[in-house]
Design an enzyme around this catalytic site. Structure first.
Site, PDB file in Angstrom:
ATOM      1  NE  ARG A 156      59.453  51.509  34.651  1.00 20.61           N
ATOM      2  CZ  ARG A 156      58.394  50.922  35.196  1.00 20.61           C
ATOM      3  NH1 ARG A 156      58.555  49.788  35.828  1.00 20.61           N
ATOM      4  NH2 ARG A 156      57.208  51.462  35.111  1.00 20.61           N
ATOM      5  CG  ASP A 434      54.656  49.393  41.611  1.00 15.53           C
ATOM      6  OD1 ASP A 434      53.419  49.601  41.484  1.00 15.53           O
ATOM      7  OD2 ASP A 434      55.302  48.763  40.759  1.00 15.53           O
TER       8      ASP A 434
END
Length: 532
Positions: A156, A434
């Site tokens: 990613r 996050d």
């Protein structure tokens, strides 16, 4: 000409391995080939933002040829990728211990995350890229318990909003995703192909089918350049932007030879609604802890639409990540909550999802066996309900609680604090936080101030002064943290939520902030090497 920051102390071997002349030449060619189109992407995003701000325009499903034509399907994925039931998420490869532990979990893939769960300091970038290199090239003994097959690494890269401050080409800084993709592919792409392990990517924060086409053309160019067969690269697009949800079919079409389906993500998606429409009082999102979850109409219909579109086109539809940690006073309760939430997603028809905590893996594998027996996906399930534009844009009712407000303030400050410390995610109250949870937290605080929302308990108006008071209270109560970083983080948070034009992405703001860059070395004098 390419200019690149010198190696952080102790990473000289990794630096020299990754940034060879041929690798940097590959990156340079890739950047120059697509520079004009990348600049157009940034321009288009600014133009859309301006148009949304000045008008009452709302997105609609288009009647494109791709949508009307019911005959096309995405290219079938190779055998190992047909099973997408469980990935580990937010696995930053710069956290060597967690990354290496994840490689041996009984999952279908590992989200090797340079985006939401990762802080892109120069040290973290080099460490993360080198850890991937070591795993793919078997450079370290005993990392893999079963060395026959590499696990599926769902790489990613950073999203387009992130710039790499440590590399310049012809006097221009290079987009972070291009650096990540180029270095990962140059060193690992052929090896992953030969090992029947990809290469596979998650693509974050796309806003349109045009952006999907850009990535598709980057894939084609890269495969030609590296001598890898076309359609080898596979990519799953995260539909975490409200505008992208109206172009899902077109996004699949543009990537159809390289598609690994679409993914749902609740908090980035919800935050994008505020980023695009937060200036309007008909798009105020209530307290996220009390009123926003995947069973609310706008999110439930969003996931159903992802499943419907993906399955009608032969693509996998995957759900979000369970952020709960199996720890604390009642770990069994955490497991039960995750199983209950993921049961609903399986019933909706998803083909897989992510968890963060490796300890959840056995329970989730058991859940899949219980609900789907030996079936490895649910591609044959195609929901037929008609889902409208209004379904996706119907905001849930509800207000703001004092607890919810304080939680958003706390998460926002702690995210900035951890970012300044070089961490992209952290544990808070038995859950992983996050950039996605930071985005929704700071966005809601800004929106509530802007629209003078009221607290449910006493109808008190949420003002900047109230937020300043809650922020000061948190700073005063913070223990076991570096006080000077806490204060800096609190001030940065207050700057963001009091802005008349808040940043689209908190990570962009922090990545470009001089405090972060001074701490982590991209503003130091005489630190660049000239190459090529």
């Amino acid at each position: 000409m390419i200019e690149i920051n010198v190696s952080p102390p102790g990473l000289e071997t990794a630096y020299q391995t990754l940034f060879t002349e041929t690798a940097l030449s590959f990156l340079t060619e890739l950047f120059l080939e697509f520079e004009t189109r990348i600049n157009q992407l940034y321009y288009d995003r600014c133009l859309r933002k301006y148009e949304l701000k000045k008008s009452k325009y709302l997105p609609q499903f288009s009647r494109t040829k791709q949508r009307r034509d019911r005959s096309w399907l995405v290219k079938p994925v190779p055998g190992r990728l047909a099973d997408r039931r469980l990935d580990l998420g937010d696995v930053s490869p710069s956290d060597s211990t967690h990354f290496f532990d994840a490689l041996n979990a009984e999952v279908q893939g590992i989200q090797v995350d340079f985006d939401d769960g990762h802080c892109p300091t120069w040290r973290n970038q080099i460490t993360g890229l080198y850890n991937v290199y070591k795993v793919v090239h078997r450079k370290e003994d005993k990392i893999l318990k079963s060395p026959k097959d590499l696990p599926i690494l769902m790489l990613r890269p950073r999203a387009w909003n992130m710039i790499e401050h440590n590399i310049m080409i012809n006097g221009k800084k290079v987009p972070g995703p291009l650096v990540d993709f180029a270095i990962l592919m140059y060193h690992n792409g052929s090896r992953l192909y030969e090992e029947n392990s990809g290469p596979c990517f998650y693509l974050s924060k796309l806003e349109s089918a045009t952006e999907a086409k850009l990535w598709n053309d980057i894939f084609i160019w890269t495969q030609n350049k590296l001598g890898i067969p076309q359609a080898t690269i596979k990519a799953c697009v995260l539909i975490e932007n409200i505008l992208a949800s109206f172009e899902m079919e077109e996004i699949l079409f543009e990537l159809k030879d390289h598609s690994l389906g679409l993914n749902c993500g609740i908090w980035d998606y919800a935050a994008s609604i505020i980023a695009k429409f937060g200036h309007r009082n008909d798009f105020i999102l209530p307290d996220r802890n009390k009123y926003v979850n995947m069973q609310r109409h706008f999110l439930k219909k969003y996931m159903e639409l992802v499943v419907q579109i993906c399955h009608s086109r032969g693509a996998h539809a995957t759900g979000g990540m369970a952020a709960q940690i199996v720890t604390g006073e009642n770990p069994q309760k955490a497991i039960e909550n995750v199983v209950a939430a993921k049961t609903l997603e399986i019933q909706t028809g998803v083909d897989g999802f992510m968890v963060y905590d490796i300890k959840l893996v056995p329970k989730i594998n058991q859940l899949w066996r219980k609900m789907c027996n030996t079936r490895i996906n649910q591609l044959d399930r195609i929901p037929t309900d008609v889902i409208s534009e209004a379904d996706l844009l119907r905001m849930p009712s509800g207000g703001v609680t004092k607890i919810g407000l304080k939680h958003n303030v706390e998460v926002s400050i702690l995210f900035v604090y951890n970012w300044l410390c070089g961490n992209g995610h952290f544990i808070n109250k038995n859950s992983i936080e996050d950039s996605a949870t930071a985005e929704i937290s700071r966005s809601q605080v800004w929106q509530w101030i802007t629209h003078m929302a009221r607290l449910e308990e006493n109808s008190e108006i949420i003002t900047f002064e109230l937020i300043r008071e809650l922020t000061q209270n948190y700073v005063n109560s913070a223990v076991n943290l570096d006080k000077k970083y806490v204060i800096a983080s609190a001030n940065i948070f207050l700057d963001i939520v009091s802005s008349s034009e808040p940043p689209d992405f908190i990570t962009t703001y922090l990545n470009d902030h001089y405090v972060f860059r001074r701490i982590h070395g991209s503003l130091e004098i005489s630190k660049y090497n000239h190459k090529l």
